[in-house]
Write a protein that holds these residues in place. Structure first.
Motif, short mmCIF file in Angstrom:
data_model
loop_
_atom_site.label_atom_id
_atom_site.label_comp_id
_atom_site.label_asym_id
_atom_site.label_seq_id
_atom_site.Cartn_x
_atom_site.Cartn_y
_atom_site.Cartn_z
N ILE A 157 0.73 -1.30 -0.01
CA ILE A 157 0.18 0.08 0.01
C ILE A 157 0.77 1.32 0.06
CG2 ILE A 157 -1.86 1.25 1.23
CD1 ILE A 157 -2.82 -1.35 2.18
N VAL A 158 0.37 2.26 -0.80
CA VAL A 158 1.00 3.55 -0.92
C VAL A 158 0.05 4.65 -0.48
CG1 VAL A 158 2.22 5.29 -2.52
CG2 VAL A 158 2.23 2.94 -3.08
N LEU A 159 0.50 5.59 0.64
CA LEU A 159 -0.37 6.34 1.08
C LEU A 159 -0.16 7.51 0.34
CD1 LEU A 159 0.10 5.43 4.93
CD2 LEU A 159 -1.93 4.74 3.40
N GLU A 160 -1.04 8.22 -0.24
CA GLU A 160 -0.85 9.40 -0.82
C GLU A 160 -1.01 10.75 -0.04
OE1 GLU A 160 -2.67 9.89 -4.76
OE2 GLU A 160 -1.55 8.21 -5.55
N LYS A 200 5.69 4.56 7.63
CA LYS A 200 6.97 3.99 7.13
C LYS A 200 7.40 2.70 7.78
CE LYS A 200 9.41 4.62 4.25
NZ LYS A 200 9.46 4.06 2.74
N SER A 201 7.46 2.93 9.19
CA SER A 201 7.91 1.71 9.94
C SER A 201 6.92 0.65 9.77
CB SER A 201 8.27 2.13 11.32
OG SER A 201 7.16 2.43 12.24
N PHE A 202 5.75 0.99 9.38
CA PHE A 202 4.86 -0.26 9.61
C PHE A 202 4.89 -1.02 8.13
CE2 PHE A 202 1.48 2.46 11.87
CZ PHE A 202 1.84 2.19 13.01
N GLY A 203 5.46 -0.29 7.18
CA GLY A 203 5.93 -0.87 5.79
C GLY A 203 5.15 -0.27 4.72
N PHE A 204 4.48 0.81 4.99
CA PHE A 204 3.85 1.57 3.86
C PHE A 204 4.77 2.40 3.04
CE2 PHE A 204 0.17 1.31 7.22
CZ PHE A 204 -0.84 0.85 6.45
N GLN A 205 4.55 2.52 1.87
CA GLN A 205 5.21 3.42 1.01
C GLN A 205 4.55 4.76 1.33
OE1 GLN A 205 6.34 1.94 -2.95
NE2 GLN A 205 5.10 0.20 -2.36
N ILE A 206 5.21 5.97 0.97
CA ILE A 206 4.55 7.30 0.88
C ILE A 206 4.62 7.95 -0.40
CG2 ILE A 206 4.47 9.36 2.19
CD1 ILE A 206 4.09 7.24 4.25
N ALA A 207 3.76 8.54 -0.97
CA ALA A 207 3.63 9.23 -2.04
C ALA A 207 3.05 10.72 -1.54
CB ALA A 207 3.02 8.75 -3.28
N ILE A 208 3.83 11.95 -2.48
CA ILE A 208 3.33 13.12 -2.18
C ILE A 208 2.44 13.44 -3.69
CG2 ILE A 208 4.19 15.64 -2.46
CD1 ILE A 208 4.86 14.43 0.15
N ASP A 209 1.29 13.72 -3.40
CA ASP A 209 0.14 13.84 -4.44
C ASP A 209 0.18 15.39 -4.87
OD1 ASP A 209 -1.85 13.22 -6.18
OD2 ASP A 209 -3.30 12.72 -4.75
N ASP A 210 -0.14 15.58 -6.06
CA ASP A 210 -0.32 16.85 -6.55
C ASP A 210 0.79 17.72 -6.59
OD1 ASP A 210 -3.08 15.69 -6.97
OD2 ASP A 210 -3.75 16.85 -5.29
N LYS A 246 4.27 12.62 -7.05
CA LYS A 246 3.25 12.74 -8.16
C LYS A 246 3.26 14.04 -8.73
CE LYS A 246 -0.15 9.96 -8.17
NZ LYS A 246 -1.51 9.31 -7.81
N ILE A 247 3.59 14.18 -9.89
CA ILE A 247 3.45 15.60 -10.58
C ILE A 247 2.04 15.87 -10.90
CG2 ILE A 247 4.25 17.02 -12.60
CD1 ILE A 247 6.34 15.21 -13.11
N ASP A 248 1.55 17.31 -10.45
CA ASP A 248 0.39 17.67 -10.48
C ASP A 248 -0.20 17.66 -12.09
OD1 ASP A 248 -2.00 18.56 -9.13
OD2 ASP A 248 -1.75 20.38 -10.55
N LYS A 249 -1.38 17.14 -12.26
CA LYS A 249 -1.80 17.28 -13.64
C LYS A 249 -1.96 18.39 -14.48
CE LYS A 249 -6.76 16.49 -12.18
NZ LYS A 249 -6.26 15.68 -11.15
#
Ligand code: C2E
Ligand code: MG
Ligand code: MG
Ligand code: MG
Length: 278
Positions: free
Chosen positions: A147-150, A171-181, A201-204
């Motif tokens: 799972i990636v958390l945005e 992060k320590s639980f194992g999630f990936q992190i994404a920066i949205d927009d 993530k590059i904003d649209k």
């Protein structure tokens, strides 16, 4: 309202202000029941590798189909859910649903790419965000590595000191992190250096002007190079044309998401078109 209007008291409000107000009240009231009444579903939009065209991720996007109001877009109801705090329950519902779906796909022996889940700014104000997220993955017996958390740039901006420890915990639980927009709103670059992020993530808005506005192209290229310099993967959002895709390919963008590839779709359709057996 009509009676009051005839009395003259509220005549200075025009019709559209009143109907906007009533619509918001309606949505707010109806939102409170939407989970219990099973009115939400999740659609999934593929994120594909620019190099191989293969699916490498997908974003879960909430859909609200109200029996009387019809479909209401997240662009309209998420802000209301945020204002009223209903987003806390919606956020939990979405994550749990994604975990359950992931389990169904994995137990059907399908190869499942990472699933991205949007977290709202408001959710970071809950002191128990990390523990409630942990509880959901624990209950559903789901591995956070899928799972990636945005999180949106604007939300994470406000208060770096309080967001940072939460992100580290996630992060320590194992999630990936994404920066949205990314790029939209108040861009402060300092936090990117501090945040434990995996994906940007590059904003649209940049992507959509890529081939018509040279400044958007320069910014997009700079964001991609900067991300690679920090070992982040980059996803371009809102890719609608072949020209945009080709341009992003030349810029070495890692992944693309957008109508040119495919729209957000129900699970059955995603399975049929994108998921293969192990
Ligand atoms: P977002 O997280 O940036 O999601 C991407 C949005 O862009 C989605 O809109 C998606 O349908 C749309 N999109 C994808 N490809 C294209 C394209 O090629 N062109 C254009 N014009 N749009 C494209 P959607 O599903 O209407 O969601 C809007 C926003 O609502 C999302 O933006 C996100 O901020 C929020 N949202 C959606 N689902 C959730 C959720 O489960 N939780 C939270 N907190 N927010 C959500
Ligand atoms: Mg998103
Ligand atoms: Mg977002
Ligand atoms: Mg976005």
């Amino acid at each position: 309202y009509q009676a009051k209007l005839q009395n003259g008291g509220f005549q200075f409000f025009n019709k559209s202000i009143i109907s906007t107000f009533l619509r918001k009240l309606d949505l707010e009231n109806e939102l409170r029941w939407a989970i219990a009444k099973n009115q939400f579903t999740l659609f999934y939009q593929p994120q594909v590798s620019v190099e191989t065209g293969r699916i490498e991720g997908m974003e879960a996007l909430i859909r609200w189909n109200h029996p009387i109001l019809g479909p209401v877009s997240p662009g309209e109801f998420i802000p209301i859910a945020e204002e009223t705090g209903i987003i806390m329950d919606i956020g939990k519902w979405v994550l749990k649903e994604v975990c359950l779906q992931l389990n169904r796909w994995l137990s059907a022996s399908l190869v499942v790419p990472a699933i991205a889940v949007n977290l709202s700014a408001r959710q970071f104000l809950a002191p128990d965000l990390a523990s409630s997220i942990h509880e959901i993955v624990h209950q559903t017996n789901c591995n956070p590595k899928h799972i990636v958390l945005e999180i949106t740039e604007s939300s994470s901006m406000h208060d770096i000191e309080s967001v940072l420890p939460i992100l580290h915990e996630l992060k320590s639980f194992g999630f990936q992190i994404a920066i949205d927009d990314f790029g939209k709103g108040y861009s402060a670059l300092g936090y990117i250096k501090q945040f434990p992020i995996d994906i940007l993530k590059i904003d649209k808005s940049f992507v959509q002007e890529l081939t018509s506005d040279s400044k958007s192209a320069v910014i997009t290229k700079a964001i991609i190079d900067m991300s690679h310099g920090m070992d982040l993967r980059v996803i371009a959002e809102g890719v609608e044309t072949l020209e945009q895709l080709e341009c992003l390919r030349r810029m070495n963008c890692d992944m693309v998401q957008g109508y040119f590839i495919d729209r957000p779709m129900p699970t059955e359709q995603l399975e049929k078109h994108y998921l293969n057996e192990v």
